[in-house]
Design a protein around this motif. Sequence first.
Motif, PDB file in Angstrom:
ATOM      1  N   GLN A   1       0.812  -1.218   0.000  1.00 49.34           N
ATOM      2  CA  GLN A   1       0.000   0.000   0.000  1.00 49.34           C
ATOM      3  C   GLN A   1       0.842   1.263   0.000  1.00 49.34           C
ATOM      4  O   GLN A   1       0.334   2.341  -0.281  1.00 49.34           O
ATOM      5  CB  GLN A   1      -0.932  -0.006   1.213  1.00 49.34           C
ATOM      6  CG  GLN A   1      -1.940  -1.118   1.157  1.00 49.34           C
ATOM      7  CD  GLN A   1      -2.864  -1.089   2.357  1.00 49.34           C
ATOM      8  OE1 GLN A   1      -3.113  -0.041   2.948  1.00 49.34           O
ATOM      9  NE2 GLN A   1      -3.375  -2.236   2.720  1.00 49.34           N
ATOM     10  N   VAL A   2       2.119   1.153   0.330  1.00 49.22           N
ATOM     11  CA  VAL A   2       3.060   2.270   0.282  1.00 49.22           C
ATOM     12  C   VAL A   2       4.315   1.780  -0.436  1.00 49.22           C
ATOM     13  O   VAL A   2       4.630   0.601  -0.390  1.00 49.22           O
ATOM     14  CB  VAL A   2       3.408   2.803   1.689  1.00 49.22           C
ATOM     15  CG1 VAL A   2       2.199   3.428   2.353  1.00 49.22           C
ATOM     16  CG2 VAL A   2       3.979   1.715   2.561  1.00 49.22           C
ATOM     17  N   PRO A   3       5.062   2.651  -1.109  1.00 45.26           N
ATOM     18  CA  PRO A   3       6.228   2.193  -1.876  1.00 45.26           C
ATOM     19  C   PRO A   3       7.430   1.805  -1.017  1.00 45.26           C
ATOM     20  O   PRO A   3       8.231   0.966  -1.406  1.00 45.26           O
ATOM     21  CB  PRO A   3       6.566   3.379  -2.769  1.00 45.26           C
ATOM     22  CG  PRO A   3       6.010   4.563  -2.060  1.00 45.26           C
ATOM     23  CD  PRO A   3       4.792   4.077  -1.330  1.00 45.26           C
ATOM     24  N   CYS A   4       7.569   2.424   0.155  1.00 43.37           N
ATOM     25  CA  CYS A   4       8.708   2.119   1.020  1.00 43.37           C
ATOM     26  C   CYS A   4       8.328   2.449   2.460  1.00 43.37           C
ATOM     27  O   CYS A   4       7.349   3.135   2.711  1.00 43.37           O
ATOM     28  CB  CYS A   4       9.944   2.889   0.602  1.00 43.37           C
ATOM     29  SG  CYS A   4       9.730   4.667   0.584  1.00 43.37           S
TER      30      CYS A   4
ATOM     31  N   GLN B   1       3.651  -6.104   7.523  1.00 45.12           N
ATOM     32  CA  GLN B   1       2.820  -7.161   6.950  1.00 45.12           C
ATOM     33  C   GLN B   1       1.431  -6.645   6.596  1.00 45.12           C
ATOM     34  O   GLN B   1       0.891  -6.983   5.547  1.00 45.12           O
ATOM     35  CB  GLN B   1       2.714  -8.333   7.917  1.00 45.12           C
ATOM     36  CG  GLN B   1       3.983  -9.140   8.003  1.00 45.12           C
ATOM     37  CD  GLN B   1       3.867 -10.301   8.966  1.00 45.12           C
ATOM     38  OE1 GLN B   1       3.299 -10.163  10.053  1.00 45.12           O
ATOM     39  NE2 GLN B   1       4.407 -11.434   8.569  1.00 45.12           N
ATOM     40  N   LEU B   2       0.849  -5.828   7.474  1.00 44.08           N
ATOM     41  CA  LEU B   2      -0.477  -5.278   7.202  1.00 44.08           C
ATOM     42  C   LEU B   2      -0.472  -4.333   6.006  1.00 44.08           C
ATOM     43  O   LEU B   2      -1.483  -4.199   5.316  1.00 44.08           O
ATOM     44  CB  LEU B   2      -1.020  -4.560   8.433  1.00 44.08           C
ATOM     45  CG  LEU B   2      -1.385  -5.461   9.617  1.00 44.08           C
ATOM     46  CD1 LEU B   2      -1.745  -4.624  10.836  1.00 44.08           C
ATOM     47  CD2 LEU B   2      -2.529  -6.383   9.246  1.00 44.08           C
ATOM     48  N   LEU B   3       0.649  -3.679   5.759  1.00 40.95           N
ATOM     49  CA  LEU B   3       0.751  -2.785   4.602  1.00 40.95           C
ATOM     50  C   LEU B   3       0.934  -3.543   3.292  1.00 40.95           C
ATOM     51  O   LEU B   3       0.874  -2.961   2.222  1.00 40.95           O
ATOM     52  CB  LEU B   3       1.900  -1.794   4.791  1.00 40.95           C
ATOM     53  CG  LEU B   3       1.653  -0.687   5.811  1.00 40.95           C
ATOM     54  CD1 LEU B   3       2.917   0.123   6.035  1.00 40.95           C
ATOM     55  CD2 LEU B   3       0.517   0.217   5.356  1.00 40.95           C
ATOM     56  N   GLY B   4       1.163  -4.844   3.367  1.00 42.27           N
ATOM     57  CA  GLY B   4       1.237  -5.661   2.158  1.00 42.27           C
ATOM     58  C   GLY B   4       2.625  -6.026   1.688  1.00 42.27           C
ATOM     59  O   GLY B   4       2.774  -6.597   0.608  1.00 42.27           O
ATOM     60  N   PHE B   5       3.660  -5.713   2.463  1.00 41.84           N
ATOM     61  CA  PHE B   5       5.013  -6.096   2.066  1.00 41.84           C
ATOM     62  C   PHE B   5       5.169  -7.609   2.185  1.00 41.84           C
ATOM     63  O   PHE B   5       4.649  -8.228   3.111  1.00 41.84           O
ATOM     64  CB  PHE B   5       6.056  -5.400   2.948  1.00 41.84           C
ATOM     65  CG  PHE B   5       6.246  -3.947   2.635  1.00 41.84           C
ATOM     66  CD1 PHE B   5       7.171  -3.539   1.695  1.00 41.84           C
ATOM     67  CD2 PHE B   5       5.491  -2.982   3.277  1.00 41.84           C
ATOM     68  CE1 PHE B   5       7.352  -2.197   1.406  1.00 41.84           C
ATOM     69  CE2 PHE B   5       5.653  -1.644   2.994  1.00 41.84           C
ATOM     70  CZ  PHE B   5       6.590  -1.244   2.057  1.00 41.84           C
TER      71      PHE B   5
END
Length: 133
Positions: A35-38, A90-94
């Motif tokens: 959800q975010v790039p970094c 993990q929640l951000l999708g990494f």
Amino acid sequence: MVNLASKFQAQPWWLLLVSSLLVSNIHPRANAEPQVPCYFIFGDSLSDSGNNNDLATTAKVNYSPYGIDFPEGHTGRFCNGRTMQDIIVQLLGFQEFIPPFATARGQEILKGVNYASGSAGILNESGQQLVSI
């Protein structure tokens, strides 16, 4: 005058409400882009993921029992499993945890780096008793 701290301590419902609102807005997505790039992490032992392993300090935790519940074993996290930052990542999708600055190389740095270090503090005196030179 009303003491707000005692009012909130007496009624834990507000904590449940706030945490459910935060969690409802963050959904892990399988096989999706993050959800975010970094994600860059700054902090102390609550967020450290192994930056102290090669430093001249006694604030190291790359041995048992630290990491006994972590899939990769002893990593230098100041807990037995994932840190709060690992869960957020993990929640951000990494797909992988953010690497510590001490071991991050090449293209890994573009997705984020964990700069947190155990015994770090805002004062110059923070952690001085743990230096072993």
